[in-house]
Design an enzyme around this catalytic site. Structure first.
Site, short mmCIF file in Angstrom:
data_model
loop_
_atom_site.label_atom_id
_atom_site.label_comp_id
_atom_site.label_asym_id
_atom_site.label_seq_id
_atom_site.Cartn_x
_atom_site.Cartn_y
_atom_site.Cartn_z
N GLY A 51 0.41 -21.27 26.42
CA GLY A 51 0.48 -19.91 25.89
C GLY A 51 -0.85 -19.19 25.92
O GLY A 51 -1.85 -19.66 26.47
N CYS A 53 -2.96 -18.39 23.39
CA CYS A 53 -4.03 -18.80 22.48
C CYS A 53 -5.12 -19.63 23.15
O CYS A 53 -6.30 -19.30 23.07
CB CYS A 53 -3.46 -19.53 21.27
N HIS A 455 -22.46 -28.80 -4.63
CA HIS A 455 -23.54 -27.81 -4.54
C HIS A 455 -24.54 -28.24 -3.46
O HIS A 455 -24.84 -29.43 -3.33
CB HIS A 455 -24.27 -27.73 -5.89
#
Length: 472
Positions: A51, A53, A455
């Site tokens: 396809g 994509c 973090h």
């Protein structure tokens, strides 16, 4: 035409449990999945294995966009403490990097077809009778395929439009733009949607003078005003010339040589000239000329295949999936269509109703959104609490020197359910997943407010964002 008459007219008909027309995201996944379950399956593909994509859309464009981002890093390298010598862009090398990726992806697709036992047939397919396709190969050979079931996954193509002189100018679409082997002197883009904006920033970073022309009053005009304004500012700061509320009157010249755009803006006639012209102004479904009427398959007034929430067409045992069926124009939605169709083929009852439709625009910074926008909530009369923080409040952005943008969330006024989330900033697309999970599970926003994130990561911004939600 009855099944008996069809077989009489086409005695060499090859019979399959399933024939898939188009090998896009939904089509290939449906075929591989059911092929591994023992079904005899044929997939008919005109040109691009896998396809649009992996060949001419999502992945190649992001490959080119990343090359442009690297160029921008080099341009700013001294601000990161890295000195640089004289440098230049080699678009042939940029293109070759993209081509290598596409070749690798196509080879992977061929391997998956072999592993699944699915017959991949290259050629032009069109219906000649119910659940019966004629497939013409490039060498002129013709095969007749009949399926107990049919899936149509033909996708869409770029709309050029009927503006006088536009088609004669041979404008680029995203397909041809991905094959450029030089840096255009002046790249003019018609259309301020996702495709036009992504290419505008990329080509500017490669060194082109870029002008983006949009007929509406703002870029990605369906989004909230703060998003449109922030995006306008980012592109303008990088040197993209943006013209809004412009009506194209006519086009002269040839793209790649010289083009002249005549347009109206605020009742004034204006002209802009450039070297290359790209059109990024909408899509047209690939449903014309494939014999749908001979198979009892109806289309909408816009040419999309009519389907119900099970993706069934107006013909028995025929499904349509992806963009040709009017599904939202995203690969991940086509992949979800695959789940809907396979489940229903196997006797289930999966529907498209109420599914999440997340999306990302891969500008720098990125735009990512899920659920209701403020505009949509206001239009629907949905009350909400708004939380909004600048991306600079996320400490990770300080380490990257990427503090532009903001995040915002809409939370229900009566409950703590998240109605919508939007991020415009560095790595915004990666922030969608945790919010989606909470929304899908119908959990309260406080889950994200109180979650312990590592973090320093971008996800910490979700603590700050949802910590600022106004009280009920």
């Amino acid at each position: 035409m009855s099944e008996e008459n069809t077989l009489n007219q086409y005695p060499d008909t090859e019979e399959y449990d399933l024939v898939v027309l188009g090998s896009g995201a939904a089509g290939k996944l449906i075929s591989w999945t059911l092929g591994k379950k023992g079904m005899k399956i044929a997939v008919v593909e005109r040109q691009y294995v896998g396809g649009a994509c992996p060949n001419i859309a999502c992945l190649p464009s992001k490959n080119i966009i990343h090359s442009a981002k690297v160029a921008n890093y080099v341009r700013q390298s001294e601000s990161f403490g890295i000195t640089k010598e004289k440098w230049q862009i080699d678009m042939s090398a940029v293109r070759e990097r993209k081509r290598r990726m596409v070749t690798d992806l196509v080879n992977i697709h061929h391997d998956l077809y072999k592993q699944s036992g699915v017959d991949l047939i290259m050629g032009e397919g069109q219906f000649v009778a119910p659940k019966t396709l004629s497939v013409k190969s490039s060498n002129g050979g013709v095969r007749i395929l009949k399926g107990k079931r049919i899936v149509i996954n033909t996708g869409t193509h770029a709309a050029i439009g009927t503006t006088p002189g536009l088609q004669d100018a041979n404008p680029l679409t995203h397909v041809e733009a991905l094959e450029l082997n030089l840096v255009p002197e002046h790249f003019i883009i018609l259309g301020g949607g996702f495709v036009g904006i992504e290419f505008a920033q990329a080509m500017r970073r490669f060194g082109s003078k870029v002008t983006l022309i949009e007929r509406n009053g703002s870029l990605i005009h369906r989004e909230d005003d703060d998003i449109s304004e922030e995006l306008y500012n980012v592109l303008s700061e990088e040197g993209v010339d943006i013209i809004t509320s412009a009506h194209i009157v006519s086009v002269e010249g040839k793209s790649g040589q010289f083009v002249k755009i005549n347009y109206m803006q605020k009742d004034m006639t204006k002209v802009i000239e450039g070297s290359h012209l790209m059109v990024a102004a909408g899509r047209i479904p690939n449903t014309s000329g494939i014999g749908l009427e001979l198979a009892g398959i109806e289309v909408t007034r816009h040419g999309y295949i009519k389907v119900n929430d099970r993706l069934e067409t107006t013909a028995t045992d025929v499904w349509a999936a992806g963009e040709c069926a009017g599904s939202p124009h995203f690969t991940h939605i086509s992949e979800n269509d695959f789940h809907v169709v396979v489940d229903n083929i196997l006797g289930g009852n999966k529907v498209t109703t109420g599914r999440q439709v997340p999306f990302c625009m891969f500008t720098d910074p990125e735009l990512a959104r899920i659920g209701l926008s403020e505009k949509e909530a206001q239009e629907q009369g949905v009350a909400y609490r708004l939380a909004k923080i600048p991306f600079g409040a996320i400490l990770r952005t300080r380490t990257l020197s990427e503090t532009k943008g903001f995040m915002k969330a809409l939370v229900d006024t009566e409950s703590d359910r998240i109605l919508g989330f939007c991020a415009f900033g560095v790595e915004a697309g990666e922030l969608l997943a945790p919010v989606q999970v909470v929304m899908s599970a119908q959990l309260p926003y406080t889950i994200l407010r109180d979650m312990i994130f590592s973090h320093p990561t971008m996800a910490e911004g979700l603590n700050s964002l949802f910590g600022s939600v106004p009280a009920r």
